[in-house]
Design a protein around this motif. Structure first.
Motif, PDB file in Angstrom:
ATOM      1  N   GLN A 192      56.245  37.261  13.432  1.00 17.46           N
ATOM      2  CA  GLN A 192      55.096  36.429  13.059  1.00 17.46           C
ATOM      3  C   GLN A 192      55.339  34.942  13.307  1.00 17.46           C
ATOM      4  O   GLN A 192      54.481  34.278  13.896  1.00 17.46           O
ATOM      5  CB  GLN A 192      54.691  36.706  11.610  1.00 17.46           C
ATOM      6  N   LYS A 209      51.085  30.352  19.781  1.00 18.65           N
ATOM      7  CA  LYS A 209      49.662  30.660  19.910  1.00 18.65           C
ATOM      8  C   LYS A 209      48.982  29.841  21.015  1.00 18.65           C
ATOM      9  O   LYS A 209      48.281  30.393  21.863  1.00 18.65           O
ATOM     10  CB  LYS A 209      48.956  30.423  18.562  1.00 18.65           C
ATOM     11  N   GLU A 234      53.028  32.570  15.791  1.00 18.33           N
ATOM     12  CA  GLU A 234      52.317  31.384  15.307  1.00 18.33           C
ATOM     13  C   GLU A 234      52.710  30.157  16.123  1.00 18.33           C
ATOM     14  O   GLU A 234      51.867  29.340  16.486  1.00 18.33           O
ATOM     15  CB  GLU A 234      52.589  31.198  13.805  1.00 18.33           C
ATOM     16  N   ASP A 294      45.684  39.542  15.908  1.00 22.60           N
ATOM     17  CA  ASP A 294      44.993  38.794  14.855  1.00 22.60           C
ATOM     18  C   ASP A 294      45.485  37.346  14.797  1.00 22.60           C
ATOM     19  O   ASP A 294      44.703  36.431  14.551  1.00 22.60           O
ATOM     20  CB  ASP A 294      45.187  39.481  13.494  1.00 22.60           C
ATOM     21  N   ILE A 295      46.770  37.123  14.995  1.00 24.06           N
ATOM     22  CA  ILE A 295      47.308  35.758  14.985  1.00 24.06           C
ATOM     23  C   ILE A 295      46.849  34.988  16.222  1.00 24.06           C
ATOM     24  O   ILE A 295      46.448  33.828  16.128  1.00 24.06           O
ATOM     25  CB  ILE A 295      48.861  35.785  14.935  1.00 24.06           C
ATOM     26  N   ILE A 317      48.825  42.886  14.485  1.00 23.06           N
ATOM     27  CA  ILE A 317      49.118  41.625  13.790  1.00 23.06           C
ATOM     28  C   ILE A 317      49.168  40.487  14.812  1.00 23.06           C
ATOM     29  O   ILE A 317      48.614  39.402  14.586  1.00 23.06           O
ATOM     30  CB  ILE A 317      50.449  41.747  13.013  1.00 23.06           C
TER      31      ILE A 317
END
Lengths: 230, 230
Positions: free
Chosen positions: A91, A98, A95, A132-133, A129
């Motif tokens: 994650q 992105k 992030e 979605d990020i 996931i």
């Protein structure tokens, strides 16, 4: 004259960035794709580590087609990015990347399975996931979660006895990754949307248990019964 | 004298009850085991349905080794019980059969995947839920979640091109189910504890997606790379 024009490739191969590419899995995939003529960018949070891995790959393959860059720069310069980080870095890495990943295909190879306590992960899949990020500007594809690092690095001119299950909501993106897997000597099959990828992650749990029970290190899963390539 | 004693089996085969055995999966498994010489009890909530299915099986196999009983009676008279009910009947069936199953091996073949919307199930596995309902007096084994009903019923003298992944916390119970799968012409592998069975359920989601994409009905998963039978 056109008859004498030498060695113009019929199409240009995409540039592949392997983000978090200094671990076990990344260099194995890189070797396979270098052998198939692709240009590879090894990405790492630390530029020096990326450059060192790229230099090792170039030395082994006697080429200069591997480049080492910091992850964000690697992502920006590639057509297809492959994320091969540890589960706990999944994650935060997404992030941080992105912006750099917008417009790209992101191949998520994450299997959230702890080797010492290999319980299967719960939905949503790591790839869901990631989607979605990253938002709709990135086409996420799940693949290579079970690719055995030790086999990738050996006998580069031979197929690998592992099948890649490719999950994606975007079928065209999935097909590009299937092509990439095949270029690396792996059989590959489309296995449904991003939500299905949690099962492919969980197959890692099965393989760890099977290897432990049968005293093996090389258990793998094949797709059969399609009557196409098996 | 012992030299002339005819046809005494070297060991007695266990009696198998197939609970919820009047659907698609149960009769297919029953045929395989009847062909291998096992005695089979078909269980159903409705005695008449169980008896009708048992009569069909006996007629096809020209035997009288299949018996139809109401589920609880079927469970009580068997050594190993195989549960082949629809996902929505899973918990109520187990609650109703808890007493009858004490002391037995319960093979849970449930895959909680909706064919029309084949999303992978979440942990805990159906088999773990079964173990929690039944308590420590029943040894639960997860197996046969992906066994293709149409293939089970055909060519009974030939192996089936599907591998059975057997998950159980009790290894001795798992080995008895592996033996049962092999008797039915299936390759079978121990694939870890009951928690891993959620992945085997989820493989059904992958197979549905693979079949849909490749226009097939017979996609299956093989275990390879162990160097034992492949």
């Amino acid at each position: 004259m056109s008859e004498t024009t030498p060695d113009i490739p019929s199409k240009t191969l995409p540039t592949i960035a392997i983000l978090g590419g200094t671990g076990k899995e990344g260099p194995g995939l890189a070797l396979r794709w270098l052998a198939a003529g692709y240009s590879i960018i090894i990405g790492s949070r630390q530029l020096e580590k990326a450059q060192a891995t790229a230099a090792e790959l170039n030395a082994r393959m006697n080429t200069d087609c591997a480049l080492g860059l910091e992850n964000s720069n690697a992502a920006r310069q590639a057509d297809i990015c492959v994320l091969t980080v540890m589960a706990e870095a999944h994650q935060p890495a997404l992030e941080g990347l992105k912006d750099a990943l917008q417009g790209k295909i992101l191949v998520d190879a994450t299997a959230r399975v702890d080797f010492r306590d290999p319980r299967p992960p719960s939905p949503p899949s790591a790839a869901r996931i990631a989607q979605d990020i990253l938002g709709p500007g990135v086409r996420v594809v799940a693949a290579f979660q079970n690719a055995p690092a030790h086999s990738l690095k050996k006998n580069l001119d031979k197929p690998i006895a592992t099948d890649v299950l490719v999950c994606a909501d975007d079928l065209e993106a999935a097909e590009r990754v299937i092509e990439l897997a095949k270029a690396g000597g792996m059989r590959a099959y489309y296995a449904g949307g991003l939500d299905n990828a949690v099962v492919v992650e969980g197959i890692t749990s099965l393989l760890i248990s099977i290897n432990k029970h049968y005293g093996s290190k090389t258990a793998t899963i094949h797709v059969a019964g399609l009557g196409i390539t098996d």
